[in-house]
Motif scaffolding. Structure first.
Motif, PDB file in Angstrom:
ATOM      1  N   TYR A  74       0.745  -1.152  -0.232  1.00 47.12           N
ATOM      2  CA  TYR A  74       0.121  -0.026   0.096  1.00 47.12           C
ATOM      3  C   TYR A  74       0.859   1.284  -0.164  1.00 47.12           C
TER       4      TYR A  74
ATOM      5  N   LEU B 193      -5.741  -0.480  -3.607  1.00 49.54           N
ATOM      6  CA  LEU B 193      -6.274  -1.269  -2.236  1.00 49.54           C
ATOM      7  C   LEU B 193      -7.280  -2.386  -2.674  1.00 49.54           C
TER       8      LEU B 193
ATOM      9  N   ILE C 159      -4.764  -5.300  -3.408  1.00 45.67           N
ATOM     10  CA  ILE C 159      -4.195  -5.686  -2.369  1.00 45.67           C
ATOM     11  C   ILE C 159      -5.476  -6.662  -1.505  1.00 45.67           C
TER      12      ILE C 159
ATOM     13  N   TYR D 258      -5.419  -1.075   6.133  1.00 47.24           N
ATOM     14  CA  TYR D 258      -4.160  -0.731   5.925  1.00 47.24           C
ATOM     15  C   TYR D 258      -4.250   0.609   5.453  1.00 47.24           C
ATOM     16  N   ALA D 259      -5.116   1.286   4.942  1.00 47.32           N
ATOM     17  CA  ALA D 259      -5.347   2.558   4.575  1.00 47.32           C
ATOM     18  C   ALA D 259      -5.511   3.573   5.951  1.00 47.32           C
TER      19      ALA D 259
END
Length: 347
Positions: free
Chosen positions: A279, A285, A288, A303-304
Motif C-alpha cells: 500500500y 487497495l 491488495i 491498511y489505509a
C-alpha cells in the motif's frame, strides 16, 4: 498405548471431528483442522494443569473453570488477541453443543459454557506491522550454510512475498508452485477458495535452491507438502508451532542488531507487513484485497487507516506539537465517507 481412562470422551471427539463436522455440518478440511487444533490445545492445557497424561483425561475435567482458565492462558501466556480468543471459545462451544445432542445430560454444561463472555474488540485497534528494514534484518538471521537455515529463510521469504495466512503456507504442496515467465503459487484459502499469487524472481531462485535440498528428484506434480517434517520416513506438513518456534529465535537475534524488529514476531505479522508495504508503495487497495484473499474490500481498509494514522503521528512528531492550532486533528476511521470514496475510486 495404555488404556484410556475415559473412552467415551475420546469417542465423542473422534465422532465430532470425523463424522459430525464433515458430514452433517459440511465443514471444509481447513475448518475441521481449526477445530482439531483448538480441542487438542485445550486438552493439552488441562492435562498439564492437572499434571496427568493425555490419556488420563476425563469428561468431568472439562469444566467451565478449566475452559475459562484456558482462555485466560491464551491471552496472558500465548499473547493471543481478543479475536483469536473469541474464535476458540466458539469452537469449544460448538463441541459442547454436539456433546449435548449426543448426551442430553450435558445440556447444563453447554449452557454454562455458552455464558462465558466474549472479550470486546475495538472497532479499530491499529495494524501491527514491521518496517522494511526489520524484514530485511530478520531474513538475514538464518544460517544458510545449514539445511534448516535454508528452510527457515525460504519459509519467511515466501510468507512475506505472498502475504499468505499461516495455514495457507502450511498447505502448499510442490504442485502448487507454478514456474513460468510469470511464476506464481496457488494458495488454498478460507472457504475452500483458491487464489494465485505472483512470485518475485528472487523468491523463485530461493525456491529452486530449497527444492534441490528438500525435494530432490520430485516432479512438479508432486502432492508432497512444500514444508514438512519427517517422522518414521513419512513426510508430514510442518506445524505452526514449529514455525513460531524458529521465528522467536530469529526475532531474538535480529533485535540485537535492529530495534525496529518487534518483540513479538509471529506469522500473521508478515502478512500485515507485506500488505502495508504494498500500500505504501502505491498498490491499489482493490488489488491488495485480491492479493490477500479478502472477500470484502472493507477488510483491507485497515491498511489505509493505519497508514493515514502513521503519517499523522509522524507529522506531529516532526513539528514537536499538534498539527492544527494545538488541537488534536480528527482521526480517520474506516467508516469515514470521504476516505472510503477515495479508496473506492469515487473521488
Amino acid at each position: 498405548m495404555g488404556r484410556l481412562k475415559d473412552e467415551p470422551l475420546f469417542q465423542l471427539i473422534h465422532d465430532f471431528l470425523k463424522i459430525y463436522l464433515p458430514n452433517q455440518r459440511c465443514c471444509s478440511p481447513n475448518t475441521i483442522k481449526s477445530y482439531r487444533t483448538v480441542l487438542n490445545q485445550l486438552l493439552e492445557y488441562i492435562s498439564n494443569e492437572n499434571h496427568i497424561s493425555f490419556g488420563s483425561l476425563t469428561f468431568e475435567m472439562l469444566t467451565t473453570k478449566a475452559i475459562t482458565g484456558y482462555l485466560e492462558w491464551l491471552v496472558t501466556e500465548k499473547s493471543c488477541c481478543s479475536r483469536t480468543r473469541n474464535h476458540r471459545l466458539v469452537c469449544i462451544s460448538s463441541f459442547f453443543s454436539y456433546t449435548a445432542i449426543i448426551n442430553p445430560e450435558n445440556v447444563i454444561l453447554h449452557n454454562n459454557i455458552s455464558k462465558i463472555p466474549r472479550q470486546k474488540t475495538e472497532k479499530f485497534a491499529g495494524v501491527e506491522y514491521m518496517s522494511e528494514e526489520a524484514v530485511r534484518i530478520l531474513l538475514e538471521q538464518p544460517v544458510t550454510s545449514t539445511q534448516k537455515g535454508v528452510r527457515d529463510q525460504f519459509f519467511m521469504i515466501l510468507l512475506y512475498d505472498t502475504g499468505a495466512r499461516i495455514q495457507e503456507m502450511l498447505d502448499i504442496r510442490i504442485c502448487d508452485m507454478r514456474l513460468s515467465k510469470i511464476s506464481s503459487v496457488q494458495l488454498h484459502g478460507k472457504g475452500s477458495k483458491i487464489r494465485s499469487v505472483p512470485l518475485m524472481h528472487e523468491t523463485v531462485s530461493h525456491f529452486m535452491n530449497y527444492k534441490n535440498i528438500f525435494h530432490a528428484g520430485e516432479n512438479e506434480y508432486s502432492q508432497t507438502p512444500l514444508f514438512y517434517v519427517e517422522q518414521h520416513g513419512v513426510k508430514h506438513a510442518m506445524s505452526d508451532d514449529n514455525v513460531r518456534k524458529f521465528m522467536k529465535k530469529y526475532r531474538t537475534l535480529a533485535r540485537e542488531i535492529c530495534m525496529e524488529v518487534p518483540e513479538n514476531v509471529h506469522p500473521h505479522l508478515w502478512r500485515h507487513s507485506r500488505a502495508m508495504h504494498l500500500y505504501q508503495h502505491g498498490m491499489d487497495l482493490t488489488l491488495i484485497a485480491q492479493w490477500l484473499g479478502h472477500s470484502s474490500l472493507e477488510t483491507s481498509l485497515i491498511y489505509a487507516h493505519a497508514d493515514t494514522e502513521q503519517k499523522r503521528k509522524a507529522i506531529e512528531k516532526s513539528m514537536g506539537r499538534e498539527v492544527i492550532g494545538g488541537v488534536n486533528p480528527p482521526k480517520y476511521s474506516i467508516t469515514d465517507e470521504e476516505l472510503l470514496k477515495r479508496l473506492c475510486g469515487l473521488k
